[in-house]
Scaffold this motif. Sequence first.
Motif, short mmCIF file in Angstrom:
data_model
loop_
_atom_site.label_atom_id
_atom_site.label_comp_id
_atom_site.label_asym_id
_atom_site.label_seq_id
_atom_site.Cartn_x
_atom_site.Cartn_y
_atom_site.Cartn_z
N GLN A 117 9.46 5.69 11.82
CA GLN A 117 9.13 6.18 10.48
C GLN A 117 7.62 6.29 10.36
O GLN A 117 6.89 5.32 10.54
N LEU A 118 7.16 7.50 10.08
CA LEU A 118 5.72 7.74 10.05
C LEU A 118 5.07 7.04 8.86
O LEU A 118 5.64 6.95 7.78
N ILE A 119 3.85 6.55 9.07
CA ILE A 119 3.11 5.77 8.08
C ILE A 119 2.06 6.67 7.44
O ILE A 119 1.37 7.43 8.15
N ASN A 120 1.91 6.57 6.15
CA ASN A 120 0.88 7.36 5.48
C ASN A 120 -0.49 6.70 5.65
O ASN A 120 -0.61 5.60 6.19
N ALA A 121 -1.52 7.39 5.14
CA ALA A 121 -2.89 6.92 5.36
C ALA A 121 -3.15 5.59 4.66
O ALA A 121 -3.80 4.70 5.21
N ILE A 134 -4.29 2.00 6.75
CA ILE A 134 -5.52 1.22 6.59
C ILE A 134 -5.21 -0.14 5.99
O ILE A 134 -5.89 -1.14 6.27
N TYR A 135 -4.18 -0.23 5.17
CA TYR A 135 -3.76 -1.51 4.60
C TYR A 135 -3.36 -2.48 5.71
O TYR A 135 -3.83 -3.63 5.74
N TRP A 136 -2.54 -2.01 6.65
CA TRP A 136 -2.10 -2.89 7.74
C TRP A 136 -3.26 -3.25 8.66
O TRP A 136 -3.37 -4.39 9.11
N ARG A 137 -4.12 -2.28 8.91
CA ARG A 137 -5.24 -2.56 9.81
C ARG A 137 -6.18 -3.62 9.23
O ARG A 137 -6.56 -4.58 9.93
N VAL A 138 -6.55 -3.51 7.96
CA VAL A 138 -7.48 -4.48 7.36
C VAL A 138 -6.80 -5.84 7.21
O VAL A 138 -7.44 -6.89 7.43
N CYS A 185 -2.26 -0.49 -11.58
CA CYS A 185 -1.41 -0.36 -10.39
C CYS A 185 -0.36 -1.46 -10.29
O CYS A 185 0.34 -1.54 -9.27
N LYS A 186 -0.26 -2.31 -11.32
CA LYS A 186 0.75 -3.36 -11.36
C LYS A 186 0.74 -4.27 -10.14
O LYS A 186 1.78 -4.72 -9.67
N GLY A 187 -0.44 -4.52 -9.59
CA GLY A 187 -0.56 -5.41 -8.45
C GLY A 187 -0.16 -4.80 -7.13
O GLY A 187 -0.02 -5.53 -6.12
N ASP A 188 0.01 -3.48 -7.06
CA ASP A 188 0.39 -2.80 -5.81
C ASP A 188 -0.89 -2.28 -5.14
O ASP A 188 -1.51 -1.32 -5.61
N LEU A 189 -1.28 -2.90 -4.03
CA LEU A 189 -2.53 -2.54 -3.37
C LEU A 189 -2.46 -1.16 -2.76
O LEU A 189 -3.42 -0.39 -2.80
N VAL A 190 -1.31 -0.80 -2.19
CA VAL A 190 -1.17 0.53 -1.59
C VAL A 190 -1.27 1.61 -2.66
O VAL A 190 -1.87 2.67 -2.45
N GLU A 191 -0.72 1.34 -3.83
CA GLU A 191 -0.82 2.30 -4.92
C GLU A 191 -2.28 2.48 -5.35
O GLU A 191 -2.72 3.59 -5.67
N LEU A 192 -3.04 1.40 -5.36
CA LEU A 192 -4.46 1.49 -5.69
C LEU A 192 -5.20 2.33 -4.66
O LEU A 192 -6.08 3.14 -5.02
#
Length: 1030
Positions: A337-341, A345-349, A271-278
């Motif tokens: 702008q709507l946020i995906n799932a 969860i990334y922002w919440r954690v 994922c090249k260090g992209d947490l959202v991609e993971l």
Amino acid sequence: MEDGVEAQAQDQLSRKIAKILDETRTSSATHNRKLKDLSSLSSNPHFFYSFTRALTPLFDFRRRGPASDRVLHFITTFSASTASGAPIFLDNFLKFLLAATTAASRTTRFRACQIISEIILRLPDDVDVGDELWDQVIETMMHRVKDKVPGVRICAIRALSRFVNESENSDILELFLETASLEQNAEVRKTILLCLPPSASTSQIIIDCTLDVSESVRKAAYCVLANKFPLQSLSIKLRTLILQRGLDDRSDVVVKECLKLLKDQWFLSCCKGDLVELLKYLDVETYELVGESVIQALLKAGVVRLHEVDSMQKYIISQTDDARAEESTDCCSHSIQLINAEDSIYWRVICMHLHMEAQEKALDAATKMGTEAAIYAAEASDSNDWLEKILPATISDYIDLVRAHINAGPNYGFASRQLLLLGTLLDFSDATHRRNAGAFVRELLLKPLEHEIDDEGNKVALGDCINLGGDREWADAVAGFARKVHSAYGEFEEAFLNVINELAQACRERTADSIQWMHCLAVIGLLLENVKTFGSVQSKTTELDDLLQFLLLPGAKHVNLDVQHVAIRCLGIFGLLHGKLSKELMDQLNQSFVSGPPPTSRLASTALIDLLLWYGPVEIDRVLGKNYDMEQQDNKMSFHPVKFSDADETLGIKLLDILFAGFEREDWITSVKSDESESVLAALGEGFAKILLLSSKYPSISASTHQLILVKLICLYFSDHTKDLQRLKQCLSVLFEHYPALSAQHKEVVSKAFVPAMRSMWPGIFGNAGASPHAVSILRKHAVQASRFMLQMMQAPLYEKETQTESDSHTKDSVETSRTSENSSIEQTEEGLAIRISVEVARFPEKKTPAERSYVSALTRILGLINFQPTEQQAIKLMRRLLFIVHESVSWEKDLSKDLNHLAERLKALDGYPDQELSQEQANHVLGRLGIEYELDASRPMGVPQTPVPGSMRPTRTRRRVRRDDSSSEEETETSPTSVAPSVPVTVSARSQRASKTAALTRMAKKNISIDEDEDEVSDMTCEESDESE
């Protein structure tokens, strides 16, 4: 002469090779030079013979160490290097090693397989070795995989790993998969795991190894997954399963290896260090907890740089900006702008992590002094600054962001809940902010339930039809946000009651449809769950009696089943919080349990059991208007039968009897589903498990009924009807583990429940229905498992009381596991259980049906597993007398007779006065203490009856004999040993007075009746079979 010279040359060459091998033991640095020395000798025609001769002592050297490993490394390196220059030597050497793999010596087999595996792994891919030799190597190594020595198996597996990837060797992979599932040695399983190739057929068994009992095998499984299986090659379910098991493993080593897989391979490499991609690879909407644990693990590992994290403000775009999101919703002066799932969860954690970090640092700063406190305070301030930077700038922006996602529909429900959970981190101390947030809370509570229209035009609610929004997690998020906004005393309850009054208007006027009813009751249930007491609610606009009379009770009688379910759930919580039961509430719950469909009865049973545990059976029956006679209750020996078909008949029956009768209701037994939320038996089983575990708090429940409850729960645990109810199984396993260890009285209950449980579970006896032979075999197997399980409960040690001092506990015997003191009553010990089992066996008549014979046999086998102690002498003497009757009941089984012989010897050794007889009064006294009614004949002997020696009834055949002196015959007769067996009646002829005939009969008697004492004690059935065979 030439042979001598040749032998001398071979011997000299062997010594040179041995010297080279000996010099390689000290250090690996000399190996390159020694390889040249050994290669210079390989041109000698006698080299192979001398080499193998010098190598022979290594095959007898058992100990593994650095020196022997260096020699092996040198040998395999040399052998592999000859593959290009001298392939004949390699072929001959492999044949020599293959012959050694079949040696009787385990050390020889191990060394041979070890050298073969190392040579194969070092050979280049283009080596020129004959196919026949390779086939022989593969066949031999496959055979060695099943060797009894683990080391040999490991070496054989390593040797075969070179060929497992080839398509023509699919049988090797099948052998690996078969061996992995049956292998007992952890190192062998680990080796197989490391040698498996990456494929769809091997991925499942590798992932199954993440649950292996061995820590090293689990670690190896994550190592294989990291090196051989890319992230994209695994399904979402397997990805989440791997992370869930690894991050929650009990071993820090395994957790570290799983984190290495997650961080190095999946996060940084794939994922090249992209947490959202993971997170997109993990489907966080379905596996939310896994996604949350992944983010937390990476944050703790320090691979997520918080200073590079953006702000949530980027999703809130001003209308004056030129930038517009492709998917947006207009809200006041903002474009959202709507946020995906994954982002939500990334922002919440991330925000939760910063909030917790700030609190921890602030606490450390408060407990420290000086410079250290200042450092912690600065770190806490930095975390708070980052949190403020990430969160929306104002409360209005936050509300607009959440509202936009809610209005976007159910596809953004997950993101809406994640954003709503962030509301607990905001500050609502400002009155304006609190007013705006309060209006938003009201908006959330008034939002109608999602529903659809079926083919008949009826509204069908979406979700679980019980909680607000049709989802338990959404309801909890709304309640948490509302509690944060309305934090003042009474504000929370007042806000909910105002919404309830508005929603209840249509319900009171009977104009509400089923969706409106469920919505109103869901809000009421959310209020009841989040209010500790009704002290503040009672003074508000809505009275509790109004909620009960005009909403909850009518809702429980509604024609729509979903409305009934929500109302019954609210009635149960209402009864717990009110502090004072009402007859209308209890009658409604009772009626719903008796007359409702299974889902309704399940909810009603849960509510009734909770109320019974909270208020007690006496108060419950008093409210229901049922007379409760304590004296009659103490003498109660069984539960009252209930006919659920006649609801009026249940009016005079106590609640506990009604609930217990639910176990026997046929439609609830046959309608058991794998979904425990629909199973009445699961709810009743959990409820009565709580009653039994907390029985000391309910003295009004007769102690004699405890065994009935335990019998029913044991039958439920081993029943095929409940095999898919995993939660019930877990609940009952916890009960069975702790119940006998809490009190000695509980052991007495287990002892009393043993025989009734076996009677109710064994097919074909006491009115139990039979079945096909296969079904009967399964039922008997379950009953035998239950008997051993109950014996283990009896043998479980008691928990030490917290108030017990060390001076009191030092006298406890650590070896004895079945009791905690020598003063335990016989009713609570294994001796009492043995007497109960023996009496049960003795009750059966001499002629038994096949089902009775198998039942008696199973009970008798338990006797041999019981641990007897010399504390109860009367019980031991009684058992010795009962064994005589038990032996007569199972005399047809030889192995049981032998077991009873051993048991009789044990009891005789424990009997302090083995020659003293047990009187009839003493026997009746022991049986009376156990509550057993049985007429025991005290005149019966103690112990197992001695097996009579069979007499030979054959007529003696005349035989011509060599004439001997009378003196020799008399001498032989006098010197013959006296037999320990009784005299054998022998049929003799009229001429038996002759001396020669007398000698012959004497020798015949010696041959037939000189038997061992152990053979004297065989069963009557054995004797009968012996007679028939003769």
